[in-house]
Design a protein around this motif. Structure first.
Motif, mmCIF file in Angstrom:
data_model
loop_
_atom_site.group_PDB
_atom_site.id
_atom_site.type_symbol
_atom_site.label_atom_id
_atom_site.label_comp_id
_atom_site.label_asym_id
_atom_site.label_seq_id
_atom_site.Cartn_x
_atom_site.Cartn_y
_atom_site.Cartn_z
ATOM 1 N N SER A 82 0.827 -1.209 0.000
ATOM 2 C CA SER A 82 0.000 0.000 0.000
ATOM 3 C C SER A 82 0.858 1.255 0.000
ATOM 4 C CB SER A 82 -0.930 0.004 1.217
ATOM 5 O OG SER A 82 -0.179 0.022 2.430
ATOM 6 N N TYR A 83 2.109 1.113 0.442
ATOM 7 C CA TYR A 83 3.049 2.233 0.464
ATOM 8 C C TYR A 83 3.268 2.794 -0.945
ATOM 9 C CZ TYR A 83 7.549 4.634 1.216
ATOM 10 O OH TYR A 83 8.558 5.554 1.280
ATOM 11 N N LEU A 84 3.133 1.929 -1.945
ATOM 12 C CA LEU A 84 3.390 2.327 -3.329
ATOM 13 C C LEU A 84 2.226 3.096 -3.951
ATOM 14 C CD1 LEU A 84 4.943 -1.020 -4.616
ATOM 15 C CD2 LEU A 84 6.153 1.026 -3.834
ATOM 16 N N ARG A 85 1.084 3.111 -3.252
ATOM 17 C CA ARG A 85 -0.109 3.784 -3.780
ATOM 18 C C ARG A 85 -0.477 3.227 -5.160
ATOM 19 N NH1 ARG A 85 1.353 9.893 -3.691
ATOM 20 N NH2 ARG A 85 3.474 9.080 -3.924
ATOM 21 N N ILE A 86 -0.699 1.944 -5.191
ATOM 22 C CA ILE A 86 -1.084 1.279 -6.431
ATOM 23 C C ILE A 86 -2.433 0.609 -6.217
ATOM 24 C CG2 ILE A 86 0.195 -0.810 -5.815
ATOM 25 C CD1 ILE A 86 0.729 -1.202 -8.824
ATOM 26 N N ASP A 93 -8.426 7.054 -14.059
ATOM 27 C CA ASP A 93 -6.996 6.725 -14.072
ATOM 28 C C ASP A 93 -6.535 6.349 -15.479
ATOM 29 O OD1 ASP A 93 -6.685 7.128 -11.330
ATOM 30 O OD2 ASP A 93 -7.243 5.064 -10.862
ATOM 31 N N LEU A 94 -7.337 5.529 -16.154
ATOM 32 C CA LEU A 94 -6.980 5.122 -17.510
ATOM 33 C C LEU A 94 -6.946 6.326 -18.447
ATOM 34 C CD1 LEU A 94 -9.024 1.795 -17.835
ATOM 35 C CD2 LEU A 94 -6.571 2.053 -17.449
ATOM 36 N N GLY A 95 -7.897 7.231 -18.243
ATOM 37 C CA GLY A 95 -7.913 8.453 -19.049
ATOM 38 C C GLY A 95 -6.668 9.285 -18.816
ATOM 39 N N PHE A 96 -6.253 9.393 -17.557
ATOM 40 C CA PHE A 96 -5.047 10.150 -17.245
ATOM 41 C C PHE A 96 -3.801 9.452 -17.777
ATOM 42 C CE2 PHE A 96 -7.367 12.662 -13.978
ATOM 43 C CZ PHE A 96 -6.885 13.911 -14.349
ATOM 44 N N ALA A 97 -3.816 8.116 -17.813
ATOM 45 C CA ALA A 97 -2.677 7.380 -18.364
ATOM 46 C C ALA A 97 -2.520 7.683 -19.851
ATOM 47 C CB ALA A 97 -2.861 5.881 -18.142
ATOM 48 N N VAL A 98 -3.638 7.704 -20.566
ATOM 49 C CA VAL A 98 -3.604 8.045 -21.991
ATOM 50 C C VAL A 98 -3.153 9.488 -22.171
ATOM 51 C CG1 VAL A 98 -4.994 8.357 -24.074
ATOM 52 C CG2 VAL A 98 -5.368 6.359 -22.607
ATOM 53 N N LEU A 99 -3.719 10.377 -21.354
ATOM 54 C CA LEU A 99 -3.340 11.792 -21.423
ATOM 55 C C LEU A 99 -1.857 11.971 -21.118
ATOM 56 C CD1 LEU A 99 -4.074 14.769 -21.704
ATOM 57 C CD2 LEU A 99 -4.712 14.766 -19.272
ATOM 58 N N ALA A 100 -1.371 11.268 -20.111
ATOM 59 C CA ALA A 100 0.049 11.375 -19.741
ATOM 60 C C ALA A 100 0.942 10.914 -20.889
ATOM 61 C CB ALA A 100 0.327 10.535 -18.498
ATOM 62 N N GLU A 154 9.017 2.149 -12.959
ATOM 63 C CA GLU A 154 8.128 2.993 -12.163
ATOM 64 C C GLU A 154 8.012 2.472 -10.730
ATOM 65 O OE1 GLU A 154 6.839 5.999 -13.148
ATOM 66 O OE2 GLU A 154 8.271 5.558 -14.740
ATOM 67 N N LEU A 155 8.067 1.162 -10.563
ATOM 68 C CA LEU A 155 8.025 0.596 -9.217
ATOM 69 C C LEU A 155 9.155 1.163 -8.369
ATOM 70 C CD1 LEU A 155 7.110 -1.538 -7.087
ATOM 71 C CD2 LEU A 155 8.699 -3.132 -8.185
ATOM 72 N N LEU A 156 10.376 1.180 -8.910
ATOM 73 C CA LEU A 156 11.516 1.654 -8.139
ATOM 74 C C LEU A 156 11.587 3.174 -8.085
ATOM 75 C CD1 LEU A 156 14.083 1.045 -6.544
ATOM 76 C CD2 LEU A 156 15.336 1.001 -8.714
ATOM 77 N N PHE A 157 11.534 3.831 -9.238
ATOM 78 C CA PHE A 157 11.795 5.273 -9.275
ATOM 79 C C PHE A 157 10.628 6.116 -8.771
ATOM 80 C CE2 PHE A 157 14.894 3.575 -12.268
ATOM 81 C CZ PHE A 157 16.039 4.193 -11.802
ATOM 82 N N ARG A 158 9.416 5.750 -9.105
ATOM 83 C CA ARG A 158 8.285 6.524 -8.611
ATOM 84 C C ARG A 158 7.711 5.894 -7.345
ATOM 85 N NH1 ARG A 158 10.459 9.247 -12.542
ATOM 86 N NH2 ARG A 158 10.041 7.488 -13.919
ATOM 87 N N GLY A 159 7.449 4.586 -7.389
ATOM 88 C CA GLY A 159 6.804 3.950 -6.250
ATOM 89 C C GLY A 159 7.607 4.004 -4.970
ATOM 90 N N ALA A 218 2.337 12.871 -12.822
ATOM 91 C CA ALA A 218 1.142 12.056 -13.048
ATOM 92 C C ALA A 218 0.885 11.144 -11.855
ATOM 93 C CB ALA A 218 1.315 11.227 -14.327
ATOM 94 N N TYR A 219 1.948 10.634 -11.276
ATOM 95 C CA TYR A 219 1.825 9.768 -10.096
ATOM 96 C C TYR A 219 1.257 10.534 -8.909
ATOM 97 C CZ TYR A 219 3.429 6.610 -6.333
ATOM 98 O OH TYR A 219 3.505 5.779 -5.238
ATOM 99 N N GLU A 220 1.798 11.705 -8.654
ATOM 100 C CA GLU A 220 1.337 12.484 -7.506
ATOM 101 C C GLU A 220 -0.083 12.998 -7.715
ATOM 102 O OE1 GLU A 220 2.700 12.547 -4.721
ATOM 103 O OE2 GLU A 220 4.593 11.632 -5.319
ATOM 104 N N TYR A 221 -0.409 13.366 -8.930
ATOM 105 C CA TYR A 221 -1.740 13.936 -9.186
ATOM 106 C C TYR A 221 -2.836 12.887 -9.055
ATOM 107 C CZ TYR A 221 -5.486 16.591 -11.374
ATOM 108 O OH TYR A 221 -6.681 17.247 -11.621
ATOM 109 N N THR A 222 -2.559 11.686 -9.574
ATOM 110 C CA THR A 222 -3.586 10.643 -9.544
ATOM 111 C C THR A 222 -3.509 9.780 -8.297
ATOM 112 O OG1 THR A 222 -2.173 9.077 -10.752
ATOM 113 C CG2 THR A 222 -3.600 10.531 -12.058
ATOM 114 N N GLY A 223 -2.321 9.700 -7.686
ATOM 115 C CA GLY A 223 -2.163 8.860 -6.510
ATOM 116 C C GLY A 223 -2.228 7.375 -6.822
ATOM 117 N N ASN A 224 -1.999 7.004 -8.077
ATOM 118 C CA ASN A 224 -2.044 5.602 -8.474
ATOM 119 C C ASN A 224 -0.836 5.304 -9.347
ATOM 120 O OD1 ASN A 224 -2.626 2.999 -9.280
ATOM 121 N ND2 ASN A 224 -4.745 3.433 -9.868
ATOM 122 N N LEU A 225 0.021 4.419 -8.885
ATOM 123 C CA LEU A 225 1.252 4.097 -9.602
ATOM 124 C C LEU A 225 0.990 3.497 -10.979
ATOM 125 C CD1 LEU A 225 4.367 4.043 -9.371
ATOM 126 C CD2 LEU A 225 4.163 1.739 -8.401
#
Length: 251
Positions: A82-86, A93-100, A154-159, A218-225
């Motif tokens: 849960s620490y990874l916010r995934i 979220d999917l929309g933001f992934a496409v937008l990102a 992304e797991l290591l660098f963002r998560g 994108a990670y911080e805005y959505t809160g989902n890795l």
């Protein structure tokens, strides 16, 4: 979006040092596992230099190395997933992934224009350079970008790294910037070993810093890795696909 932990936060300087250490450890372990894996597989199946099979084995090993370092760090500090916010992605979220993903390519296009106007050059990824002799070597990297590279980096660098920096710096923006800088610098071997360590490499690292910052935002805005994971994977897949088409003369 806020969260708390029961652990005392070390100093920002110490945390930044740990972030750099984790990145270097991920790079080293990934390279070591790549060498070992290629040696073991080569004993059974030939893996010629610049071959699709060799690149696939190296990339998978690198991903395992990144996950191993992230997992060991989390285990050492008693961190749950849960620490990874995934979490399961919503339509938002999917929309933001496409937008990102679109924003990443937009930023790359803008950066390319600025670089050209300034009369600067960039370096190519070592894999893209080697593929000039055998374009097919790029083919397995297209699906593996989505299945391996995006998730593990992304797991290591963002998560792990960015989340830990966020705690220590008490700043979303500061965490995004530092994590992006670490992300950029760890790519030096991939872009500098074959092209040299000159202005072109610095320009390339600046572009990688920009892209890493956008993924972190994108990670911080959505809160989902999963959002930067999807965007990163699709971005890399499209880049490798474009490199392949260019190498075979499709455009």
């Amino acid at each position: 979006m806020s969260y708390s932990t029961d652990r005392a936060s070390p100093s920002p300087v110490a945390t930044i040092a740990v972030a750099a250490g984790l990145a270097l450890a991920g790079l080293f372990v990934g390279l070591l596992l790549g060498i070992i894996s290629i040696s073991l597989v080569s004993a059974v199946v030939p893996l010629p230099a610049n071959s699709p099979e060799r690149n696939a084995v190296a990339l998978i090993a690198q991903g395992i190395g990144l996950v191993a370092v992230a997992g060991l760090y989390m285990d050492r500090h008693d961190l749950s997933w849960s620490y990874l916010r995934i979490s399961k992605p919503t339509l938002r979220d999917l929309g933001f992934a496409v937008l990102a993903t679109i924003v990443l390519f937009g930023a790359l296009a803008l950066a390319s224009v600025v670089i050209e106007q300034l009369g600067l050059t960039t370096t190519e990824h070592s894999v893209a350079q080697s593929a000039e002799e055998n374009p097919a070597a790029l083919l397995p990297l297209i699906p593996l970008s989505i299945l391996i590279t995006g998730p593990t980096e992304e797991l290591l660098f963002r998560g792990v790294i960015q989340t830990r920096l966020r705690e220590a710096l008490d700043s979303d923006g500061g965490a995004v910037v530092v994590a992006a800088a670490v992300f950029s610098l760890v790519h030096v071997p991939a872009y500098g070993l074959t092209s040299g360590f000159g202005t072109a490499l610095l320009t390339t690292l600046a572009v990688l810093f920009l892209l890493g910052s956008l993924l972190g935002a994108a990670y911080e805005y959505t809160g989902n890795l999963l959002v930067p994971i999807i965007a990163h994977g699709i971005y890399n897949a499209i880049v490798f696909g474009s490199n392949y088409l260019e190498a075979i003369g499709a455009f």
